[in-house]
Structures are given as C-alpha cells and as structure tokens.
Design a protein around this motif. Structure first.
Motif, PDB file in Angstrom:
ATOM      1  N   SER A  32       0.830  -1.216   0.000  1.00 32.51           N
ATOM      2  CA  SER A  32       0.000   0.000   0.000  1.00 32.51           C
ATOM      3  C   SER A  32       0.858   1.258   0.000  1.00 32.51           C
ATOM      4  CB  SER A  32      -0.952   0.009   1.188  1.00 32.51           C
ATOM      5  OG  SER A  32      -0.255   0.214   2.404  1.00 32.51           O
ATOM      6  N   LEU A  33       2.072   1.171   0.512  1.00 35.15           N
ATOM      7  CA  LEU A  33       2.981   2.318   0.458  1.00 35.15           C
ATOM      8  C   LEU A  33       3.577   2.482  -0.935  1.00 35.15           C
ATOM      9  CD1 LEU A  33       4.895   1.829   3.843  1.00 35.15           C
ATOM     10  CD2 LEU A  33       3.089   3.495   3.328  1.00 35.15           C
ATOM     11  N   MET A  34       3.798   1.391  -1.606  1.00 38.14           N
ATOM     12  CA  MET A  34       4.401   1.427  -2.940  1.00 38.14           C
ATOM     13  C   MET A  34       3.388   1.826  -4.010  1.00 38.14           C
ATOM     14  SD  MET A  34       6.701  -1.969  -2.578  1.00 38.14           S
ATOM     15  CE  MET A  34       7.953  -1.625  -3.785  1.00 38.14           C
ATOM     16  N   ILE A  35       2.148   1.344  -3.863  1.00 38.17           N
ATOM     17  CA  ILE A  35       1.072   1.665  -4.802  1.00 38.17           C
ATOM     18  C   ILE A  35      -0.089   2.198  -3.966  1.00 38.17           C
ATOM     19  CG2 ILE A  35      -0.480   0.814  -6.579  1.00 38.17           C
ATOM     20  CD1 ILE A  35       1.515  -1.466  -7.060  1.00 38.17           C
ATOM     21  N   ASP A  36      -0.337   3.483  -4.082  1.00 36.96           N
ATOM     22  CA  ASP A  36      -1.298   4.164  -3.224  1.00 36.96           C
ATOM     23  C   ASP A  36      -2.730   3.995  -3.739  1.00 36.96           C
ATOM     24  OD1 ASP A  36      -2.330   5.738  -1.231  1.00 36.96           O
ATOM     25  OD2 ASP A  36      -1.906   7.621  -2.248  1.00 36.96           O
ATOM     26  N   ILE A  37      -3.318   2.842  -3.405  1.00 35.15           N
ATOM     27  CA  ILE A  37      -4.733   2.615  -3.731  1.00 35.15           C
ATOM     28  C   ILE A  37      -5.421   2.052  -2.482  1.00 35.15           C
ATOM     29  CG2 ILE A  37      -4.571   2.405  -6.232  1.00 35.15           C
ATOM     30  CD1 ILE A  37      -4.357  -0.553  -6.020  1.00 35.15           C
ATOM     31  N   PHE A  40      -5.653  -1.646  -1.115  1.00 34.62           N
ATOM     32  CA  PHE A  40      -4.487  -2.227  -0.450  1.00 34.62           C
ATOM     33  C   PHE A  40      -4.366  -1.745   0.993  1.00 34.62           C
ATOM     34  CE2 PHE A  40      -1.834  -2.715  -4.623  1.00 34.62           C
ATOM     35  CZ  PHE A  40      -2.689  -3.711  -5.044  1.00 34.62           C
ATOM     36  N   LYS A  41      -5.103  -0.690   1.341  1.00 38.02           N
ATOM     37  CA  LYS A  41      -4.988  -0.084   2.670  1.00 38.02           C
ATOM     38  C   LYS A  41      -6.107  -0.500   3.610  1.00 38.02           C
ATOM     39  CE  LYS A  41      -2.829   4.110   0.945  1.00 38.02           C
ATOM     40  NZ  LYS A  41      -2.926   5.557   0.835  1.00 38.02           N
ATOM     41  N   ASN A  42      -7.349  -0.440   3.143  1.00 35.93           N
ATOM     42  CA  ASN A  42      -8.512  -0.656   4.000  1.00 35.93           C
ATOM     43  C   ASN A  42      -9.064  -2.057   3.822  1.00 35.93           C
ATOM     44  OD1 ASN A  42      -8.352   2.065   4.745  1.00 35.93           O
ATOM     45  ND2 ASN A  42      -9.556   2.679   2.969  1.00 35.93           N
ATOM     46  N   ASP A  43      -8.850  -2.886   4.828  1.00 34.72           N
ATOM     47  CA  ASP A  43      -9.342  -4.266   4.822  1.00 34.72           C
ATOM     48  C   ASP A  43      -8.994  -4.988   3.515  1.00 34.72           C
ATOM     49  OD1 ASP A  43     -10.616  -6.458   5.956  1.00 34.72           O
ATOM     50  OD2 ASP A  43     -12.579  -5.891   5.145  1.00 34.72           O
ATOM     51  N   PRO A  44      -7.702  -5.101   3.217  1.00 32.84           N
ATOM     52  CA  PRO A  44      -7.287  -5.671   1.926  1.00 32.84           C
ATOM     53  C   PRO A  44      -7.555  -7.172   1.822  1.00 32.84           C
ATOM     54  CG  PRO A  44      -5.374  -5.336   3.314  1.00 32.84           C
ATOM     55  CD  PRO A  44      -6.553  -4.754   4.050  1.00 32.84           C
ATOM     56  N   SER A  45      -7.896  -7.582   0.620  1.00 36.46           N
ATOM     57  CA  SER A  45      -8.030  -9.004   0.302  1.00 36.46           C
ATOM     58  C   SER A  45      -7.717  -9.178  -1.174  1.00 36.46           C
ATOM     59  CB  SER A  45      -9.439  -9.517   0.615  1.00 36.46           C
ATOM     60  OG  SER A  45     -10.364  -9.021  -0.332  1.00 36.46           O
ATOM     61  N   ILE A  46      -7.337 -10.377  -1.532  1.00 39.66           N
ATOM     62  CA  ILE A  46      -7.046 -10.673  -2.935  1.00 39.66           C
ATOM     63  C   ILE A  46      -8.301 -10.451  -3.771  1.00 39.66           C
ATOM     64  CG2 ILE A  46      -6.398 -12.500  -4.561  1.00 39.66           C
ATOM     65  CD1 ILE A  46      -4.007 -11.583  -2.954  1.00 39.66           C
ATOM     66  N   LYS A  47      -9.433 -10.939  -3.288  1.00 37.48           N
ATOM     67  CA  LYS A  47     -10.677 -10.860  -4.055  1.00 37.48           C
ATOM     68  C   LYS A  47     -11.090  -9.409  -4.334  1.00 37.48           C
ATOM     69  CE  LYS A  47     -15.465 -12.395  -4.070  1.00 37.48           C
ATOM     70  NZ  LYS A  47     -16.508 -13.125  -3.367  1.00 37.48           N
ATOM     71  N   SER A  48     -11.091  -8.565  -3.309  1.00 35.36           N
ATOM     72  CA  SER A  48     -11.514  -7.170  -3.521  1.00 35.36           C
ATOM     73  C   SER A  48     -10.508  -6.418  -4.369  1.00 35.36           C
ATOM     74  CB  SER A  48     -11.728  -6.458  -2.184  1.00 35.36           C
ATOM     75  OG  SER A  48     -10.506  -6.320  -1.481  1.00 35.36           O
ATOM     76  N   SER A  49      -9.229  -6.712  -4.189  1.00 39.24           N
ATOM     77  CA  SER A  49      -8.199  -6.041  -4.982  1.00 39.24           C
ATOM     78  C   SER A  49      -8.288  -6.439  -6.450  1.00 39.24           C
ATOM     79  CB  SER A  49      -6.811  -6.374  -4.433  1.00 39.24           C
ATOM     80  OG  SER A  49      -6.676  -5.878  -3.119  1.00 39.24           O
ATOM     81  N   LEU A  50      -8.544  -7.714  -6.717  1.00 37.13           N
ATOM     82  CA  LEU A  50      -8.692  -8.166  -8.104  1.00 37.13           C
ATOM     83  C   LEU A  50      -9.871  -7.481  -8.780  1.00 37.13           C
ATOM     84  CD1 LEU A  50      -8.006 -11.997  -7.839  1.00 37.13           C
ATOM     85  CD2 LEU A  50      -6.604 -10.284  -9.004  1.00 37.13           C
ATOM     86  N   LYS A  51     -10.965  -7.349  -8.058  1.00 36.46           N
ATOM     87  CA  LYS A  51     -12.150  -6.693  -8.613  1.00 36.46           C
ATOM     88  C   LYS A  51     -11.811  -5.258  -9.017  1.00 36.46           C
ATOM     89  CE  LYS A  51     -16.994  -5.837  -7.551  1.00 36.46           C
ATOM     90  NZ  LYS A  51     -18.059  -5.995  -6.565  1.00 36.46           N
ATOM     91  N   PHE A  52     -11.116  -4.537  -8.140  1.00 38.49           N
ATOM     92  CA  PHE A  52     -10.735  -3.160  -8.428  1.00 38.49           C
ATOM     93  C   PHE A  52      -9.741  -3.092  -9.591  1.00 38.49           C
ATOM     94  CE2 PHE A  52      -7.773   0.373  -7.820  1.00 38.49           C
ATOM     95  CZ  PHE A  52      -8.652   1.444  -7.901  1.00 38.49           C
ATOM     96  N   LEU A  53      -8.720  -3.931  -9.564  1.00 36.66           N
ATOM     97  CA  LEU A  53      -7.674  -3.880 -10.589  1.00 36.66           C
ATOM     98  C   LEU A  53      -8.205  -4.233 -11.974  1.00 36.66           C
ATOM     99  CD1 LEU A  53      -4.750  -5.499  -8.585  1.00 36.66           C
ATOM    100  CD2 LEU A  53      -4.981  -3.095  -9.229  1.00 36.66           C
ATOM    101  N   ARG A  54      -9.166  -5.119 -12.038  1.00 38.00           N
ATOM    102  CA  ARG A  54      -9.742  -5.499 -13.342  1.00 38.00           C
ATOM    103  C   ARG A  54     -10.556  -4.363 -13.958  1.00 38.00           C
ATOM    104  NH1 ARG A  54     -10.963 -11.206 -10.914  1.00 38.00           N
ATOM    105  NH2 ARG A  54      -9.140 -12.338 -11.670  1.00 38.00           N
ATOM    106  N   ARG A  55     -11.072  -3.467 -13.104  1.00 31.39           N
ATOM    107  CA  ARG A  55     -11.882  -2.352 -13.607  1.00 31.39           C
ATOM    108  C   ARG A  55     -11.086  -1.053 -13.750  1.00 31.39           C
ATOM    109  NH1 ARG A  55     -16.128  -1.165  -9.645  1.00 31.39           N
ATOM    110  NH2 ARG A  55     -14.649  -2.019  -8.192  1.00 31.39           N
ATOM    111  N   THR A  56      -9.823  -1.052 -13.288  1.00 29.81           N
ATOM    112  CA  THR A  56      -9.046   0.185 -13.237  1.00 29.81           C
ATOM    113  C   THR A  56      -7.701  -0.013 -13.925  1.00 29.81           C
ATOM    114  OG1 THR A  56     -10.081   0.455 -11.065  1.00 29.81           O
ATOM    115  CG2 THR A  56      -8.361   2.025 -11.662  1.00 29.81           C
ATOM    116  N   PRO A  57      -7.623   0.311 -15.207  1.00 30.57           N
ATOM    117  CA  PRO A  57      -6.395   0.042 -15.978  1.00 30.57           C
ATOM    118  C   PRO A  57      -5.135   0.696 -15.423  1.00 30.57           C
ATOM    119  CG  PRO A  57      -8.198   0.631 -17.445  1.00 30.57           C
ATOM    120  CD  PRO A  57      -8.685   0.865 -16.041  1.00 30.57           C
TER     121      PRO A  57
END
Length: 72
Positions: A32-37, A40-57
C-alpha cells in the motif's frame, strides 16, 4: 490459432498470480505504500483487490510494473 508473445514477460500470468506473489513478497502494508490505492490499505483481500484492478487500468498497470521490477 495461437498467438505467441515472446517479448511480453507477463504473457500467461494471471492477475491473481501476480497479486498473490506481490503480497507474499511485500505484504499488504508495504504494498500500500508502494502503490497508493485504497483496496491495499482498507481491509485488503485478494478478491476485492482483483475486482478493483480489473476495472481500473492505471492501477493494474502499476501492479504489473511493480511485479516486473521485482521478479523479472
């Protein structure tokens, strides 16, 4: 018909694999320090992060660049 991508080091890697390896290597806090999104900071999980990353190029691009600079 198969399309080869010999110059693409990410070819054949799933986004989930990339993210999982980065989390194992750095942990959520450092990531979360390296990539400010927020995912990665608030209650991070692989599933929620994948959902965000797939929609945010732009965010996906940052994750892929970090993976390349770390592991390739």
């Amino acid at each position: 018909m198969s399309t080869e991508q010999p110059n693409n080091p990410l070819h054949g890697l799933k986004l989930e694999t990339i993210l999982t390896q980065l989390v194992e290597h750095y942990g959520w806090d450092e990531l979360s320090l390296m990539i400010d999104i927020n995912c990665f900071k608030n209650d991070p999980s692989i599933k929620s992060s994948l959902k965000f990353l797939r929609r945010t190029p732009w965010a996906r691009s940052k994750v892929e660049q970090l993976y390349l600079s770390t592991f390739c």
